[in-house]
Design a protein around this motif. Structure first.
Motif, PDB file in Angstrom:
ATOM      1  N   ARG A   1      -6.823   1.661  -1.850  1.00  0.00           N
ATOM      2  CA  ARG A   1      -5.446   1.177  -1.652  1.00  0.00           C
ATOM      3  C   ARG A   1      -5.452  -0.246  -1.144  1.00  0.00           C
ATOM      4  O   ARG A   1      -4.690  -1.103  -1.614  1.00  0.00           O
ATOM      5  CB  ARG A   1      -4.690   2.071  -0.652  1.00  0.00           C
ATOM      6  CG  ARG A   1      -4.371   3.458  -1.133  1.00  0.00           C
ATOM      7  CD  ARG A   1      -3.204   4.057  -0.348  1.00  0.00           C
ATOM      8  NE  ARG A   1      -3.356   3.991   1.097  1.00  0.00           N
ATOM      9  CZ  ARG A   1      -3.853   4.959   1.857  1.00  0.00           C
ATOM     10  NH1 ARG A   1      -4.284   6.088   1.293  1.00  0.00           N
ATOM     11  NH2 ARG A   1      -3.923   4.829   3.167  1.00  0.00           N
ATOM     12  N   HIS A   2      -6.309  -0.513  -0.149  1.00  0.00           N
ATOM     13  CA  HIS A   2      -6.373  -1.840   0.460  1.00  0.00           C
ATOM     14  C   HIS A   2      -6.774  -2.889  -0.586  1.00  0.00           C
ATOM     15  O   HIS A   2      -6.171  -3.966  -0.670  1.00  0.00           O
ATOM     16  CB  HIS A   2      -7.365  -1.828   1.621  1.00  0.00           C
ATOM     17  CG  HIS A   2      -7.334  -3.075   2.446  1.00  0.00           C
ATOM     18  ND1 HIS A   2      -6.410  -3.276   3.450  1.00  0.00           N
ATOM     19  CD2 HIS A   2      -8.104  -4.201   2.409  1.00  0.00           C
ATOM     20  CE1 HIS A   2      -6.608  -4.460   3.999  1.00  0.00           C
ATOM     21  NE2 HIS A   2      -7.631  -5.035   3.379  1.00  0.00           N
ATOM     22  N   LYS A   3      -7.771  -2.556  -1.379  1.00  0.00           N
ATOM     23  CA  LYS A   3      -8.270  -3.493  -2.389  1.00  0.00           C
ATOM     24  C   LYS A   3      -7.204  -3.794  -3.440  1.00  0.00           C
ATOM     25  O   LYS A   3      -6.966  -4.940  -3.802  1.00  0.00           O
ATOM     26  CB  LYS A   3      -9.517  -2.908  -3.052  1.00  0.00           C
ATOM     27  CG  LYS A   3     -10.181  -3.832  -4.066  1.00  0.00           C
ATOM     28  CD  LYS A   3     -11.237  -3.102  -4.882  1.00  0.00           C
ATOM     29  CE  LYS A   3     -12.291  -2.471  -3.980  1.00  0.00           C
ATOM     30  NZ  LYS A   3     -13.352  -1.778  -4.788  1.00  0.00           N
TER      31      LYS A   3
ATOM     32  N   MET B   1       0.145   8.719  -4.529  1.00  0.00           N
ATOM     33  CA  MET B   1      -0.756   8.944  -5.653  1.00  0.00           C
ATOM     34  C   MET B   1      -2.114   9.476  -5.203  1.00  0.00           C
ATOM     35  O   MET B   1      -3.001   9.723  -6.024  1.00  0.00           O
ATOM     36  CB  MET B   1      -0.932   7.637  -6.436  1.00  0.00           C
ATOM     37  CG  MET B   1       0.372   7.105  -7.012  1.00  0.00           C
ATOM     38  SD  MET B   1       0.207   5.490  -7.817  1.00  0.00           S
ATOM     39  CE  MET B   1      -0.757   5.953  -9.257  1.00  0.00           C
ATOM     40  N   GLY B   2      -2.291   9.645  -3.881  1.00  0.00           N
ATOM     41  CA  GLY B   2      -3.527  10.218  -3.363  1.00  0.00           C
ATOM     42  C   GLY B   2      -4.729   9.296  -3.473  1.00  0.00           C
ATOM     43  O   GLY B   2      -5.872   9.771  -3.519  1.00  0.00           O
TER      44      GLY B   2
ATOM     45  N   ARG C   1       4.445  -4.625  -4.808  1.00  0.00           N
ATOM     46  CA  ARG C   1       4.511  -3.184  -4.505  1.00  0.00           C
ATOM     47  C   ARG C   1       4.857  -2.384  -5.766  1.00  0.00           C
ATOM     48  O   ARG C   1       4.323  -1.300  -5.990  1.00  0.00           O
ATOM     49  CB  ARG C   1       5.567  -2.939  -3.424  1.00  0.00           C
ATOM     50  CG  ARG C   1       5.727  -1.476  -3.020  1.00  0.00           C
ATOM     51  CD  ARG C   1       6.838  -1.317  -2.000  1.00  0.00           C
ATOM     52  NE  ARG C   1       8.100  -1.826  -2.514  1.00  0.00           N
ATOM     53  CZ  ARG C   1       9.176  -2.050  -1.775  1.00  0.00           C
ATOM     54  NH1 ARG C   1       9.149  -1.809  -0.475  1.00  0.00           N
ATOM     55  NH2 ARG C   1      10.286  -2.514  -2.319  1.00  0.00           N
ATOM     56  N   ALA C   2       5.736  -2.933  -6.612  1.00  0.00           N
ATOM     57  CA  ALA C   2       6.101  -2.233  -7.839  1.00  0.00           C
ATOM     58  C   ALA C   2       4.946  -2.185  -8.833  1.00  0.00           C
ATOM     59  O   ALA C   2       4.767  -1.193  -9.545  1.00  0.00           O
ATOM     60  CB  ALA C   2       7.305  -2.917  -8.484  1.00  0.00           C
ATOM     61  N   LEU C   3       4.149  -3.252  -8.861  1.00  0.00           N
ATOM     62  CA  LEU C   3       3.110  -3.373  -9.883  1.00  0.00           C
ATOM     63  C   LEU C   3       1.755  -2.835  -9.447  1.00  0.00           C
ATOM     64  O   LEU C   3       0.869  -2.644 -10.289  1.00  0.00           O
ATOM     65  CB  LEU C   3       2.968  -4.828 -10.311  1.00  0.00           C
ATOM     66  CG  LEU C   3       4.190  -5.430 -11.015  1.00  0.00           C
ATOM     67  CD1 LEU C   3       3.926  -6.877 -11.383  1.00  0.00           C
ATOM     68  CD2 LEU C   3       4.537  -4.627 -12.268  1.00  0.00           C
TER      69      LEU C   3
ATOM     70  N   GLU D   1       0.817  -1.219   0.000  1.00  0.00           N
ATOM     71  CA  GLU D   1       0.000   0.000   0.000  1.00  0.00           C
ATOM     72  C   GLU D   1       0.852   1.272   0.000  1.00  0.00           C
ATOM     73  O   GLU D   1       0.397   2.323  -0.475  1.00  0.00           O
ATOM     74  CB  GLU D   1      -0.943   0.013   1.201  1.00  0.00           C
ATOM     75  CG  GLU D   1      -2.126  -0.937   1.068  1.00  0.00           C
ATOM     76  CD  GLU D   1      -3.160  -0.733   2.163  1.00  0.00           C
ATOM     77  OE1 GLU D   1      -3.450   0.431   2.504  1.00  0.00           O
ATOM     78  OE2 GLU D   1      -3.674  -1.750   2.679  1.00  0.00           O
ATOM     79  N   THR D   2       2.072   1.206   0.531  1.00  0.00           N
ATOM     80  CA  THR D   2       2.911   2.409   0.592  1.00  0.00           C
ATOM     81  C   THR D   2       3.155   3.006  -0.797  1.00  0.00           C
ATOM     82  O   THR D   2       3.356   4.214  -0.929  1.00  0.00           O
ATOM     83  CB  THR D   2       4.276   2.125   1.248  1.00  0.00           C
ATOM     84  OG1 THR D   2       4.993   1.148   0.480  1.00  0.00           O
ATOM     85  CG2 THR D   2       4.117   1.640   2.672  1.00  0.00           C
TER      86      THR D   2
END
Length: 232
Positions: free
Chosen positions: A118-120, A111-112, A154-156, A105-106
């Protein structure tokens, strides 16, 4: 598309000038795959940093999707990195006190994106790398291969156009290396990513469809039409 024209990067080391990159001309098409190989200190990671907008060239231009990464302002460059580029590193770079879910999520916070979204998206990204059931585990509770899968998620999770990987299998055993390479290749193919990876591993370089060899700041690109790509 990436287009590099006359790219140089010079450092001062005492009275000596180190030419990490010395006049690089290179094109990487959208959806292409490039593996970068060369000796330690030859300029591999410097080139990847230029491609990721993490450093600026001394001379020449690095263009991505019409943006000159060496010339645009810092705020615009940060936006381009956040929206277009995902990074994977050898050392995973996970925050040890956060769960896999929270680590992924970080990447979405700058990206706001709202918390629920974010969680989903983070959970979906973990599922895509086979770690949905480990989403609540912190890095110390995961194997090296699992930690790298979290880093890939995290990257994708940002849904970038480009994935840059700096020695992503360098800390892994051979079996886990093969699993990670199959995962990366599958994601590249399924998502139409532009995938660029630095490696010391000759087994990976030998199976690359396109290989850039960098020595003393100079790049030679070779094509391998018969490359046995990873199963994916």
């Amino acid at each position: 598309m990436y287009r590099l024209s006359g790219v140089t990067k010079h450092y001062s080391r005492g009275k000596e000038t180190v030419r990490a990159l010395d006049g690089i001309d290179l094109e990487i098409p959208d959806g292409g795959q490039l593996v970068i190989q060369g000796p330690t200190g030859g300029g591999k990671s410097t080139l990847l940093q230029m491609l990721g907008g993490l450093d600026r060239p001394t001379g020449g231009t690095v263009e991505l999707a019409g943006h000159d990464l060496g010339a645009i302002g810092e705020a615009k460059l940060t936006k381009v990195r956040a929206e277009l580029i995902g990074f994977v590193f050898q050392s995973f770079n996970l925050i040890p006190t956060l769960s896999a879910q929270e680590n992924v999520e970080t990447a979405l916070v700058p990206m706001g994106i709202a918390k629920e979204e974010r969680h989903k998206r983070a959970f979906a990204a973990l599922e895509s790398v086979g770690l949905g059931e480990r989403s609540n585990h912190v890095p110390s509770e995961l194997s090296g291969g699992q930690q790298q899968r979290v880093a890939i998620a995290r990257a994708l999770v940002k849904e970038p156009k480009v994935l840059l990987a700096d020695e992503p299998t360098g800390n892994l055993d051979e079996e886990t290396r093969d699993e990670i390479m199959e995962l990366l290749h599958g994601l590249w193919r399924e998502r139409g990513l532009t995938f660029i990876m630095v490696t010391h591993d000759t087994a990976i370089a030998g199976r690359a469809p396109r290989l850039a060899t960098i020595r003393a700041g100079k790049v030679t690109v070779s094509e391998n039409a018969d490359a046995q790509v990873w199963a994916g």
